[in-house]
Design a protein around this motif. Structure first.
Motif, PDB file in Angstrom:
ATOM      1  N   GLN A  27      47.881  40.359  39.728  1.00  9.59           N
ATOM      2  CA  GLN A  27      47.225  39.465  38.687  1.00  9.59           C
ATOM      3  C   GLN A  27      46.276  39.766  37.642  1.00  9.59           C
ATOM      4  OE1 GLN A  27      43.972  37.119  41.191  1.00  9.59           O
ATOM      5  NE2 GLN A  27      45.132  36.189  42.558  1.00  9.59           N
ATOM      6  N   THR A  28      46.299  40.697  38.175  1.00  3.73           N
ATOM      7  CA  THR A  28      45.734  41.676  36.918  1.00  3.73           C
ATOM      8  C   THR A  28      46.643  41.162  35.247  1.00  3.73           C
ATOM      9  OG1 THR A  28      47.354  43.936  36.528  1.00  3.73           O
ATOM     10  CG2 THR A  28      45.563  43.473  37.644  1.00  3.73           C
ATOM     11  N   SER A  29      46.257  41.475  34.097  1.00  8.42           N
ATOM     12  CA  SER A  29      46.832  41.393  33.061  1.00  8.42           C
ATOM     13  C   SER A  29      47.610  42.688  32.316  1.00  8.42           C
ATOM     14  CB  SER A  29      45.593  41.438  31.999  1.00  8.42           C
ATOM     15  OG  SER A  29      45.141  42.730  31.873  1.00  8.42           O
ATOM     16  N   TYR A  35      47.252  50.514  44.468  1.00  7.09           N
ATOM     17  CA  TYR A  35      46.743  50.966  44.770  1.00  7.09           C
ATOM     18  C   TYR A  35      47.016  51.767  46.285  1.00  7.09           C
ATOM     19  CZ  TYR A  35      43.503  47.808  43.487  1.00  7.09           C
ATOM     20  OH  TYR A  35      42.587  47.616  42.620  1.00  7.09           O
ATOM     21  N   ALA A  36      46.872  53.114  45.928  1.00  8.17           N
ATOM     22  CA  ALA A  36      48.409  53.859  47.848  1.00  8.17           C
ATOM     23  C   ALA A  36      47.100  54.456  48.083  1.00  8.17           C
ATOM     24  CB  ALA A  36      47.702  54.761  46.678  1.00  8.17           C
ATOM     25  N   ILE A  79      44.409  40.291  48.159  1.00  3.51           N
ATOM     26  CA  ILE A  79      44.279  38.556  48.082  1.00  3.51           C
ATOM     27  C   ILE A  79      43.807  38.351  47.163  1.00  3.51           C
ATOM     28  CG2 ILE A  79      43.470  37.435  49.803  1.00  3.51           C
ATOM     29  CD1 ILE A  79      44.299  39.140  52.143  1.00  3.51           C
ATOM     30  N   ASP A  80      43.980  37.756  46.169  1.00  3.56           N
ATOM     31  CA  ASP A  80      43.442  37.102  45.406  1.00  3.56           C
ATOM     32  C   ASP A  80      42.276  37.664  44.012  1.00  3.56           C
ATOM     33  OD1 ASP A  80      41.975  34.813  43.640  1.00  3.56           O
ATOM     34  OD2 ASP A  80      40.487  34.428  45.182  1.00  3.56           O
ATOM     35  N   GLY A  81      42.943  39.163  43.832  1.00  4.85           N
ATOM     36  CA  GLY A  81      42.201  39.828  43.463  1.00  4.85           C
ATOM     37  C   GLY A  81      41.445  41.054  43.648  1.00  4.85           C
ATOM     38  N   ASP A 101      35.292  44.486  46.982  1.00  7.62           N
ATOM     39  CA  ASP A 101      35.221  42.997  45.468  1.00  7.62           C
ATOM     40  C   ASP A 101      34.918  43.929  44.385  1.00  7.62           C
ATOM     41  OD1 ASP A 101      34.505  41.229  47.641  1.00  7.62           O
ATOM     42  OD2 ASP A 101      31.896  42.286  47.480  1.00  7.62           O
ATOM     43  N   ASN A 102      35.681  44.881  43.749  1.00 10.72           N
ATOM     44  CA  ASN A 102      36.041  45.338  42.565  1.00 10.72           C
ATOM     45  C   ASN A 102      36.793  46.913  42.838  1.00 10.72           C
ATOM     46  OD1 ASN A 102      33.481  47.065  42.331  1.00 10.72           O
ATOM     47  ND2 ASN A 102      33.334  45.085  41.691  1.00 10.72           N
TER      48      ASN A 102
END
Length: 374
Positions: A27-29, A35-36, A79-81, A101-102
Motif C-alpha cells: 500500500q506504500t506509494s 520489514y525483516a 495488514i491495512d498498512g 501503528d507506524n
C-alpha cells in the motif's frame, strides 16, 4: 544473498538473530520497502525496514515489551498498512500478537491468549486473509488443523477457531509434524475466491475449500517440493505464483516463478532463482518466505525469497522501458554478464558511464533494461 552481500543488516551465523521472516507493504506509494524480522530462540529480536532497491536498512522498529514464547517473534505480516507480528509458542505458553501503528511507534499487544486457551505450536507462520483490516488471522500448528482468529476493523476476537483439513476423500490431511518442526514450514495463502492454499514441507501446495476439503494440488515441475512460502500476484491480465523451495536436506533455498493464469496444474517454472540456491547452511527451522512488491501501476515488481541462515534475494521485473507503455508477461532472459552496459537518464538520453553523478538511471545490457540507483 549472503553469497553476494546484502549489507550489514543481514547476519548469518549461529550466534546472532537471523532473518526468520519478511513482510511487504503493497500500500506504500513507492512499493520498495520490506520489514525483516530477526530472531534467535529464547534471545533478542529485531525488526528492521529495508529498501529492496538498494538493500540498505532504512530504520529499526521499536521492540519494547516483546516477550514470551519459544520465539519472542515467529512471523510478521502487513495488514491495512500496519505491521503485525506473532510469537511462536507451545501449548503451555501464551499466544501473543503485536501491532505497530507506524514505523516510529511502540508495539502494542492486540491479542494474548493463555496457554490453556489454544492449540500448541502456534505462531511459526501467520497469514491474513481478508480485505482492509477485516478477515481472519491464520496460524499453522501441528497435525491437520489450521487455527484462526476473526478480525473486524482491526479488532481481533480472542476465541481461536479451527479448520480441520481433509483430502478429496474426506480423510484427515496432516500438513505438519511436530517431531520435525514442520509447522514452521507451512503457510496459508488466499486464492481470492474463498479457497485457501496451504503449503507444507512434505508436499506441493494444496488448495482447500471453505470447509477444509482438498480441491487441488499445484502441479509444479520443481527440483523438490520442500518449502513453505507462496504468494500470487497479477501483472496486467496475467497471474503469477512465487513458490519457495529448498532441497530435502534444508539447503540451497530458492523460489520458482510460475505463470498460473490458466490454472495451477502441470506448470513449469519460468525461472527458479537463485539458480544455484542461496547457500548450504542448514535451514533448521524449515521456514521460507516469498514476498512481492509492485509499483508503477503494477508494471514494476520486486520478487523476494528469504531462507533463514542462507540469505535474502531480491529480483526486479520492469515491464516499462523507455518508449514503451508496459507489458504483462514476465520473461527471464539469458544475459551475457560481460556484454557492454549502457546508461540513460530518465528522459532516455544516453549518458557517459564515466560521468555519472548520484541519481536514478536506466541501465541497458543486451535486451535487459532496468532502473538503477547510482
Amino acid at each position: 544473498s549472503t553469497n553476494e552481500g546484502v549489507g550489514p543488516w543481514y547476519v548469518a551465523d549461529a550466534n546472532s538473530p537471523y532473518v526468520r521472516d519478511i513482510a511487504a507493504d503493497n500500500q506504500t506509494s513507492d512499493g520498495q520497502a520490506v520489514y525483516a524480522m530477526k530472531v534467535k530462540g529464547w534471545g533478542a529480536v529485531a525488526v528492521e525496514k529495508i529498501d529492496v532497491f538498494t538493500g540498505k536498512k532504512l530504520s529499526d522498529l521499536k521492540v519494547d515489551g516483546i516477550t514470551g514464547g519459544t520465539f519472542k517473534l515467529g512471523s510478521v505480516c502487513v495488514i491495512d498498512g500496519k505491521l503485525y507480528a506473532s510469537n511462536a509458542c507451545t501449548a503451555a505458553q501464551p499466544h501473543i500478537v503485536y501491532r505497530w501503528d507506524n514505523d516510529a511507534s511502540t508495539p502494542v499487544k492486540v491479542l494474548e491468549v493463555a496457554g490453556n486457551g489454544h492449540v500448541g505450536g502456534l505462531g511459526s507462520r501467520m497469514s491474513f486473509v481478508g480485505t482492509g483490516s477485516t478477515g481472519r488471522l491464520y496460524f499453522t500448528s501441528n497435525g491437520s488443523s489450521l487455527i484462526y482468529y476473526e478480525m473486524n476493523n482491526g479488532v481481533i476476537n480472542a476465541t481461536p477457531k479451527q479448520l480441520k483439513l481433509t483430502d478429496a476423500d474426506g480423510k484427515e490431511y496432516v500438513y505438519s509434524d511436530a517431531g520435525n518442526d514442520t509447522y514452521g514450514a507451512a503457510e496459508v495463502h488466499s486464492n481470492g475466491d474463498g479457497t485457501l492454499w496451504v503449503t507444507s514441507m512434505k508436499a506441493a501446495p494444496k488448495r482447500f475449500d471453505a470447509n477444509g476439503k482438498m480441491v487441488e494440488t499445484m502441479g509444479l515441475s520443481l527440483a523438490s517440493v520442500y518449502g513453505s512460502g507462496m504468494k500470487t500476484f497479477y501483472i496486467g491480465e496475467k497471474r503469477y505464483a512465487l513458490v519457495a523451495d529448498f532441497e530435502k536436506t534444508n539447503i540451497n533455498g530458492k523460489m520458482s516463478i510460475v505463470n498460473v493464469t490458466n490454472g495451477f496444474s502441470g506448470k513449469d517454472a519460468i525461472a527458479t532463482l537463485p539458480t544455484n540456491g542461496l547457500g548450504t547452511a542448514g535451514n533448521v527451522q524449515r521456514s521460507t518466505t516469498v514476498q512481492y512488491l509492485h509499483n508503477d501501476n503494477n508494471h514494476v515488481v520486486f520478487m523476494l525469497v528469504n531462507v533463514p541462515n542462507q540469505g535474502v534475494a531480491c529480483y526486479k521485473y520492469n515491464g516499462r522501458v523507455a518508449g514503451q507503455t508496459g507489458v504483462d508477461e514476465i520473461t527471464i532472459d539469458s544475459i551475457d554478464p560481460n556484454a557492454p552496459v549502457e546508461y540513460y537518464n530518465l528522459q532516455g538520453v544516453k549518458v557517459n558511464v564515466d560521468n555519472l553523478i548520484p541519481g536514478l538511471y536506466i541501465r541497458r545490457q543486451e535486451n535487459k533494461t532496468d532502473k538503477v540507483l547510482i
